[in-house]
Motif scaffolding. Sequence first.
Motif, mmCIF file in Angstrom:
data_model
loop_
_atom_site.group_PDB
_atom_site.id
_atom_site.type_symbol
_atom_site.label_atom_id
_atom_site.label_comp_id
_atom_site.label_asym_id
_atom_site.label_seq_id
_atom_site.Cartn_x
_atom_site.Cartn_y
_atom_site.Cartn_z
ATOM 1 N N GLU A 61 1.904 26.900 17.887
ATOM 2 C CA GLU A 61 1.091 26.547 19.050
ATOM 3 C C GLU A 61 1.747 25.460 19.904
ATOM 4 O OE1 GLU A 61 -1.418 27.958 20.329
ATOM 5 O OE2 GLU A 61 -1.968 29.355 18.734
ATOM 6 N N GLY A 62 3.030 25.202 19.641
ATOM 7 C CA GLY A 62 3.790 24.323 20.512
ATOM 8 C C GLY A 62 3.898 22.878 20.098
ATOM 9 N N ALA A 63 3.341 22.502 18.938
ATOM 10 C CA ALA A 63 3.344 21.095 18.526
ATOM 11 C C ALA A 63 4.692 20.679 17.950
ATOM 12 C CB ALA A 63 2.252 20.854 17.486
ATOM 13 N N ASP A 64 5.001 19.402 18.101
ATOM 14 C CA ASP A 64 6.070 18.783 17.318
ATOM 15 C C ASP A 64 5.489 18.413 15.965
ATOM 16 O OD1 ASP A 64 8.006 18.947 19.299
ATOM 17 O OD2 ASP A 64 7.497 16.987 20.153
ATOM 18 N N ILE A 65 6.271 18.612 14.902
ATOM 19 C CA ILE A 65 5.771 18.428 13.545
ATOM 20 C C ILE A 65 6.512 17.302 12.838
ATOM 21 C CG2 ILE A 65 5.346 19.535 11.318
ATOM 22 C CD1 ILE A 65 3.762 20.766 13.618
ATOM 23 N N ILE A 66 5.757 16.428 12.196
ATOM 24 C CA ILE A 66 6.306 15.419 11.291
ATOM 25 C C ILE A 66 5.748 15.711 9.911
ATOM 26 C CG2 ILE A 66 6.438 12.963 10.731
ATOM 27 C CD1 ILE A 66 6.005 12.392 13.733
ATOM 28 N N LEU A 67 6.624 15.974 8.957
ATOM 29 C CA LEU A 67 6.203 16.346 7.608
ATOM 30 C C LEU A 67 6.379 15.188 6.643
ATOM 31 C CD1 LEU A 67 7.628 19.950 6.970
ATOM 32 C CD2 LEU A 67 5.318 19.288 7.675
ATOM 33 N N VAL A 68 5.369 15.020 5.779
ATOM 34 C CA VAL A 68 5.403 13.999 4.731
ATOM 35 C C VAL A 68 5.204 14.688 3.387
ATOM 36 C CG1 VAL A 68 4.271 11.949 3.781
ATOM 37 C CG2 VAL A 68 4.489 12.224 6.266
ATOM 38 N N ALA A 84 10.777 20.966 11.907
ATOM 39 C CA ALA A 84 10.094 19.673 12.019
ATOM 40 C C ALA A 84 10.938 18.671 12.789
ATOM 41 C CB ALA A 84 9.770 19.129 10.630
ATOM 42 N N ARG A 85 10.260 17.828 13.544
ATOM 43 C CA ARG A 85 10.962 16.782 14.299
ATOM 44 C C ARG A 85 11.547 15.739 13.360
ATOM 45 N NH1 ARG A 85 7.400 13.493 18.440
ATOM 46 N NH2 ARG A 85 7.200 11.947 16.767
ATOM 47 N N SER A 86 10.788 15.405 12.303
ATOM 48 C CA SER A 86 11.268 14.425 11.328
ATOM 49 C C SER A 86 10.476 14.576 10.034
ATOM 50 C CB SER A 86 11.124 12.988 11.868
ATOM 51 O OG SER A 86 9.760 12.675 12.097
ATOM 52 N N THR A 87 10.939 13.911 8.984
ATOM 53 C CA THR A 87 10.257 13.934 7.692
ATOM 54 C C THR A 87 10.205 12.519 7.120
ATOM 55 O OG1 THR A 87 12.295 14.303 6.416
ATOM 56 C CG2 THR A 87 11.103 16.268 7.181
ATOM 57 N N ALA A 88 9.308 12.341 6.154
ATOM 58 C CA ALA A 88 9.231 11.082 5.409
ATOM 59 C C ALA A 88 8.869 11.418 3.972
ATOM 60 C CB ALA A 88 8.200 10.142 6.014
ATOM 61 N N THR A 89 9.580 10.819 3.033
ATOM 62 C CA THR A 89 9.364 11.107 1.624
ATOM 63 C C THR A 89 8.735 9.906 0.936
ATOM 64 O OG1 THR A 89 11.341 12.495 1.639
ATOM 65 C CG2 THR A 89 10.453 11.893 -0.512
ATOM 66 N N PHE A 90 7.480 10.032 0.538
ATOM 67 C CA PHE A 90 6.806 9.004 -0.243
ATOM 68 C C PHE A 90 5.513 9.587 -0.802
ATOM 69 C CE2 PHE A 90 5.205 8.516 4.086
ATOM 70 C CZ PHE A 90 3.838 8.345 3.923
ATOM 71 N N ASP A 91 4.930 8.887 -1.756
ATOM 72 C CA ASP A 91 3.646 9.283 -2.332
ATOM 73 C C ASP A 91 2.542 8.734 -1.434
ATOM 74 O OD1 ASP A 91 1.320 9.662 -3.781
ATOM 75 O OD2 ASP A 91 2.171 9.006 -5.690
ATOM 76 N N ALA A 92 1.749 9.630 -0.853
ATOM 77 C CA ALA A 92 0.718 9.200 0.095
ATOM 78 C C ALA A 92 -0.325 8.304 -0.545
ATOM 79 C CB ALA A 92 0.045 10.424 0.710
ATOM 80 N N ASN A 93 -0.456 8.358 -1.871
ATOM 81 C CA ASN A 93 -1.427 7.502 -2.551
ATOM 82 C C ASN A 93 -0.898 6.084 -2.780
ATOM 83 O OD1 ASN A 93 -3.742 9.343 -3.084
ATOM 84 N ND2 ASN A 93 -2.120 10.526 -4.082
ATOM 85 N N ASP A 94 0.347 5.848 -2.424
ATOM 86 C CA ASP A 94 0.900 4.495 -2.403
ATOM 87 C C ASP A 94 0.513 3.899 -1.047
ATOM 88 O OD1 ASP A 94 2.466 2.219 -2.076
ATOM 89 O OD2 ASP A 94 4.235 3.097 -3.015
ATOM 90 N N LEU A 95 -0.550 3.106 -1.024
ATOM 91 C CA LEU A 95 -1.097 2.648 0.242
ATOM 92 C C LEU A 95 -0.140 1.744 1.008
ATOM 93 C CD1 LEU A 95 -4.861 2.092 -0.673
ATOM 94 C CD2 LEU A 95 -3.750 4.077 0.381
#
Length: 273
Positions: A61-68, A84-95
């Motif tokens: 649908e035309g969006a830029d995507i950032i994946l985690v 994807a435009r970019s990515t980030a690798t981490f545990d989302a439960n690590d606040l």
Amino acid sequence: MARAWLSARTADRELTEGDTMTTATAAPPTQREPELLGQTVVVIGGSAGIGLATARRARAEGADIILVGRDPARLQHAAGEVGARSTATFDANDLAALESFFARLEGPIDHVMVTAGGPYYAPLAEMDFDEARRALQEHPMLMVGVARHAAGKVRRGGTLLFMGGTGARRPGVGVGISSAMTAALPALTASLALEIAPVRVNLIAAGFVDTPLSATLLGDQLEERRTNLRTTLPIGRVVGPADVAALAVHIMTNTALTGATFDIDGGQQLLPG
């Protein structure tokens, strides 16, 4: 009489020719614009299952995507698939890591989809209390953390979109912890929607969805579960990640939706027992 008949024939012919001319000169239907064109969607838990399907749909649908995601290899594979435009690798439960991610995020974003985490099922006699405590804290605290740290980055009218479930709405052995979450998350969603408005907050409550997580939870009982659902669900098939992704993108694009819980279970709740 003959003159009246001739006039009627002439009028019919003129009407027919006029209709033909109208049809011939009518403008062709306009092509639909992508609904998320120019927008940015962050998908937390986007390397597989519902998250990846949502990233695919949003990208279409035309969006830029950032994946985690947590797994670097799987995340990079997913990023290549959806562009994807970019990515980030981490545990989302690590606040702390979650806060750092949003603090470093460049520019405004439009939507955040969170699919990270999973349910915990165990009868009382077999319950691992540490796991139960984690399950009770993890999901609502992830929602609170995303709301707190992402709200300032999201454009007006964008949405934070979280995943919940419908399966534990009925009491049963082994679903106590999940039942608590099933009841708590819609209330938390509504409260957050008021607190961080005009950013919208919504919850998708899914029944069984045929994902890698479902396969892990069910093991060798997976095919039996699929067969049962195909024969009993009103829709006559199993709900897949693409079904949930379609709902997610609709919620992103419909700016009248906030503070709400949207069920998607193929009619599972309508079945007896």
